[in-house]
Design a protein around this motif. Structure first.
Motif, mmCIF file in Angstrom:
data_model
loop_
_atom_site.group_PDB
_atom_site.id
_atom_site.type_symbol
_atom_site.label_atom_id
_atom_site.label_comp_id
_atom_site.label_asym_id
_atom_site.label_seq_id
_atom_site.Cartn_x
_atom_site.Cartn_y
_atom_site.Cartn_z
ATOM 1 N N ALA A 55 0.831 -1.216 0.000
ATOM 2 C CA ALA A 55 0.000 0.000 0.000
ATOM 3 C C ALA A 55 0.860 1.260 0.000
ATOM 4 N N ARG A 56 1.802 1.346 0.923
ATOM 5 C CA ARG A 56 2.647 2.539 1.005
ATOM 6 C C ARG A 56 3.606 2.614 -0.183
ATOM 7 N N LEU A 57 4.075 1.462 -0.637
ATOM 8 C CA LEU A 57 4.950 1.406 -1.805
ATOM 9 C C LEU A 57 4.283 2.052 -3.017
ATOM 10 N N HIS A 58 3.036 1.678 -3.282
ATOM 11 C CA HIS A 58 2.339 2.222 -4.444
ATOM 12 C C HIS A 58 1.944 3.689 -4.243
ATOM 13 N N ALA A 59 1.753 4.085 -2.982
ATOM 14 C CA ALA A 59 1.374 5.477 -2.716
ATOM 15 C C ALA A 59 2.580 6.412 -2.764
ATOM 16 N N GLU A 60 3.746 5.936 -2.294
ATOM 17 C CA GLU A 60 4.898 6.817 -2.128
ATOM 18 C C GLU A 60 6.062 6.506 -3.064
ATOM 19 N N GLY A 61 6.099 5.296 -3.641
ATOM 20 C CA GLY A 61 7.197 4.943 -4.524
ATOM 21 C C GLY A 61 7.207 5.795 -5.787
ATOM 22 N N LEU A 62 8.402 6.063 -6.285
ATOM 23 C CA LEU A 62 8.569 6.872 -7.490
ATOM 24 C C LEU A 62 8.876 5.955 -8.666
ATOM 25 N N VAL A 63 7.989 5.923 -9.641
ATOM 26 C CA VAL A 63 8.211 5.090 -10.826
ATOM 27 C C VAL A 63 9.182 5.802 -11.752
ATOM 28 N N HIS A 64 10.268 5.103 -12.106
ATOM 29 C CA HIS A 64 11.280 5.674 -12.998
ATOM 30 C C HIS A 64 11.306 4.894 -14.306
ATOM 31 N N HIS A 65 11.268 5.628 -15.406
ATOM 32 C CA HIS A 65 11.208 5.012 -16.726
ATOM 33 C C HIS A 65 12.572 4.919 -17.404
ATOM 34 N N GLY A 66 13.637 5.303 -16.708
ATOM 35 C CA GLY A 66 14.958 5.224 -17.297
ATOM 36 C C GLY A 66 16.029 5.731 -16.363
ATOM 37 N N ILE A 67 17.254 5.841 -16.876
ATOM 38 C CA ILE A 67 18.375 6.406 -16.137
ATOM 39 C C ILE A 67 19.135 7.347 -17.072
ATOM 40 N N GLU A 68 20.036 8.142 -16.490
ATOM 41 C CA GLU A 68 20.916 9.009 -17.255
ATOM 42 C C GLU A 68 22.346 8.496 -17.118
ATOM 43 N N LEU A 69 23.056 8.397 -18.238
ATOM 44 C CA LEU A 69 24.482 8.102 -18.234
ATOM 45 C C LEU A 69 25.235 9.388 -18.550
ATOM 46 N N LEU A 82 12.205 1.444 -24.677
ATOM 47 C CA LEU A 82 12.998 0.312 -25.168
ATOM 48 C C LEU A 82 12.322 -1.030 -24.920
ATOM 49 N N ILE A 83 11.779 -1.224 -23.708
ATOM 50 C CA ILE A 83 11.244 -2.546 -23.352
ATOM 51 C C ILE A 83 9.862 -2.487 -22.697
ATOM 52 N N GLY A 84 9.320 -1.275 -22.517
ATOM 53 C CA GLY A 84 7.977 -1.152 -21.961
ATOM 54 C C GLY A 84 7.867 -1.472 -20.485
ATOM 55 N N ARG A 85 8.977 -1.347 -19.756
ATOM 56 C CA ARG A 85 8.962 -1.643 -18.319
ATOM 57 C C ARG A 85 9.703 -0.551 -17.565
ATOM 58 N N SER A 86 9.594 -0.577 -16.232
ATOM 59 C CA SER A 86 10.182 0.485 -15.415
ATOM 60 C C SER A 86 10.646 -0.091 -14.079
ATOM 61 N N VAL A 87 11.229 0.768 -13.258
ATOM 62 C CA VAL A 87 11.606 0.408 -11.894
ATOM 63 C C VAL A 87 10.917 1.372 -10.943
ATOM 64 N N THR A 88 10.941 1.037 -9.658
ATOM 65 C CA THR A 88 10.325 1.890 -8.642
ATOM 66 C C THR A 88 11.368 2.260 -7.596
ATOM 67 N N VAL A 89 11.471 3.544 -7.285
ATOM 68 C CA VAL A 89 12.374 4.012 -6.239
ATOM 69 C C VAL A 89 11.610 4.015 -4.921
ATOM 70 N N TYR A 90 12.040 3.156 -3.998
ATOM 71 C CA TYR A 90 11.406 3.040 -2.680
ATOM 72 C C TYR A 90 12.454 2.401 -1.782
ATOM 73 N N GLY A 91 12.907 3.114 -0.779
ATOM 74 C CA GLY A 91 14.058 2.706 0.012
ATOM 75 C C GLY A 91 13.897 1.372 0.721
ATOM 76 N N GLN A 92 15.003 0.644 0.842
ATOM 77 C CA GLN A 92 14.980 -0.636 1.557
ATOM 78 C C GLN A 92 14.521 -0.461 2.999
ATOM 79 N N THR A 93 14.867 0.668 3.599
ATOM 80 C CA THR A 93 14.401 0.937 4.964
ATOM 81 C C THR A 93 12.882 0.931 5.026
ATOM 82 N N GLU A 94 12.250 1.517 4.023
ATOM 83 C CA GLU A 94 10.785 1.569 4.013
ATOM 84 C C GLU A 94 10.189 0.193 3.741
ATOM 85 N N VAL A 95 10.828 -0.581 2.866
ATOM 86 C CA VAL A 95 10.388 -1.960 2.642
ATOM 87 C C VAL A 95 10.426 -2.739 3.958
#
Length: 399
Positions: A72-86, A100-113
């Motif tokens: 619940a908190r993950l989906h409410a507070e996590g930040l969805v990231h669609h890429g990175i910068e090099l 590129l692949i139609g997928r993403s990652v979520t920024v949500y700290g391990q402490t919060e998990v």
């Protein structure tokens, strides 16, 4: 209350050693499936929550937390990231995972998990023991293994069907296995990451991975108001030699001009140096003992794989135990080590590659530096290479 020096016997299906995210997630998945378990942790809850670790979650990890009912908190507070910068040679290049692949990652700290999993454990009423001293594992090569520990001067013995060793790289679980029964693969890198956490807005909307002649740098975040930054330092560096001002100056020197200008600095609320290593223990099962997470493998943080590998281990192990207890089917459990290690070695490869691509190695010559530059040029100019990076960074599917 039992008097000091007494002995208390317990019994459960699965004894989980370690109350980090791997152990707590396994416990929650088993609890949801109606399988009795106990979690045993040598540290206190405040220490466990105080570990500042990863913050990038693959979709596999998000799915596992959703399945465990702690999303619940993950989906409410996590930040969805669609890429990175090099970033290299003074400019930045966007790697667009979504395109590129139609997928993403979520920024949500391990402490919060960990915090969410702790709350779920408490709500479930399933037993968890903190500050368990002198934890030891016994008879895991038999049909009735045991875990012993001391708590408040009382010795406890937990008889169980299986032990899950989720107690990290320095824990007792892997150390309990005879040296002749395991094979270790390891590479220690000649540098570490000096990292700070600050209550400052992130310098960019997505993570910046910077390769610079002074060394690697990473601009990350935990939220829209809390940032996590790293710079590569030699292994011999000491954190007390780095003032906040020195850190910010060094970070700024490794960023492209636009990021350096936009960087908001502030007092650090945590500062530490993390060594980098690649490590794998084979196999990951020893009789009735299963290793999961950092107890079995370590990756350099460059590829954002540590927590995510632990989550996939736990998914394999939970499915194996559920199959056994609910369907009397041991096939998934018997395949645990093999399935985990296939995924582990792919993550090890990617993490090693990212580390080699972006860091300065002290023994590298001018030829090595030119090859590194050519690799970066090829990567940002090739859709196929970018797609490979995206597939691995976002996370390969669990088989």
């Amino acid at each position: 209350m039992a008097p000091n020096g007494s002995h208390i016997a317990h019994s459960t299906r699965v004894a989980i050693v370690g109350a980090g995210p791997a152990g707590l997630l396994l416990g929650q998945l088993l609890t949801v499936a109606g399988i009795d378990n106990i979690v045993i942790e040598q540290r206190g809850p405040d220490y466990v929550l105080g570990r500042i670790r990863a913050g990038i979650l693959e979709s596999v990890t998000v799915d596992a937390l959703t399945r465990a009912g702690v999303d619940a908190r993950l989906h409410a507070e996590g930040l969805v990231h669609h890429g990175i910068e090099l970033s290299y040679n003074g400019s930045r290049h966007h790697i667009d995972f979504q395109a590129l692949i139609g997928r993403s990652v979520t920024v949500y700290g391990q402490t919060e998990v960990t915090r969410d999993l702790m709350a779920a454990r408490q709500a479930s009423g399933m037993p968890i023991v903190y500050e368990a001293h002198d934890v030891s594992l016994h008879d895991f090569d038999t049909a009735r293994p045991k875990v012993r520990y001391r708590k408040d001067g009382v010795t406890h013995e937990v008889a169980c069907d299986y032990i899950a060793g989720c107690d990290g790289f320095h824990g007792v679980s892997r150390a309990s296995v005879p040296e002749t029964s395991k094979r270790i693969f390891e590479r220690i890198y000649p540098f570490g990451w000096l990292g700070i956490l600050s209550e400052t807005p992130p310098v960019a909307d997505e993570l910046i991975y910077a390769s610079h002649e002074r060394g690697f740098a990473l601009c990350s975040m935990r939220s829209k108001t809390r940032s996590r930054y790293y710079v590569q330092v030699p292994s011999c560096e000491k954190v007390e030699d780095w003032s906040d001002a020195r850190f910010w100056d060094e970070l700024r020197s490794r960023l492209d001009p636009e990021a350096a200008e936009a960087l908001v600095t502030g007092a650090s609320i945590e500062k530490s140096i993390a060594p980098l290593r690649s490590f794998v223990c084979e196999p990951m099962r020893f009789g009735r003992l299963f290793l999961a997470g950092d107890a079995a493998h370590i990756v350099p943080p460059t590829g954002a794989k540590g927590l995510n590998l632990a989550a996939s281990d736990v998914l394999y192990l939970a499915d194996g135990l559920i199959g056994l207890y609910q369907n009397d089917d041991a096939r998934e459990l018997d395949a645990y080590s093999e399935k985990c290690l296939r995924r582990v070695w792919k993550a090890e490869r990617f993490s090693w590659w990212m580390t080699s691509l972006l860091h300065r190695f002290p023994d590298a010559d001018d030829f090595a530096h030119r090859i590194q530059q050519a690799e970066l040029d090829y990567l940002v100019g090739s859709e196929a290479a970018c797609k490979s990076l995206a597939e691995n960074y976002v996370g390969l599917p669990c088989e």
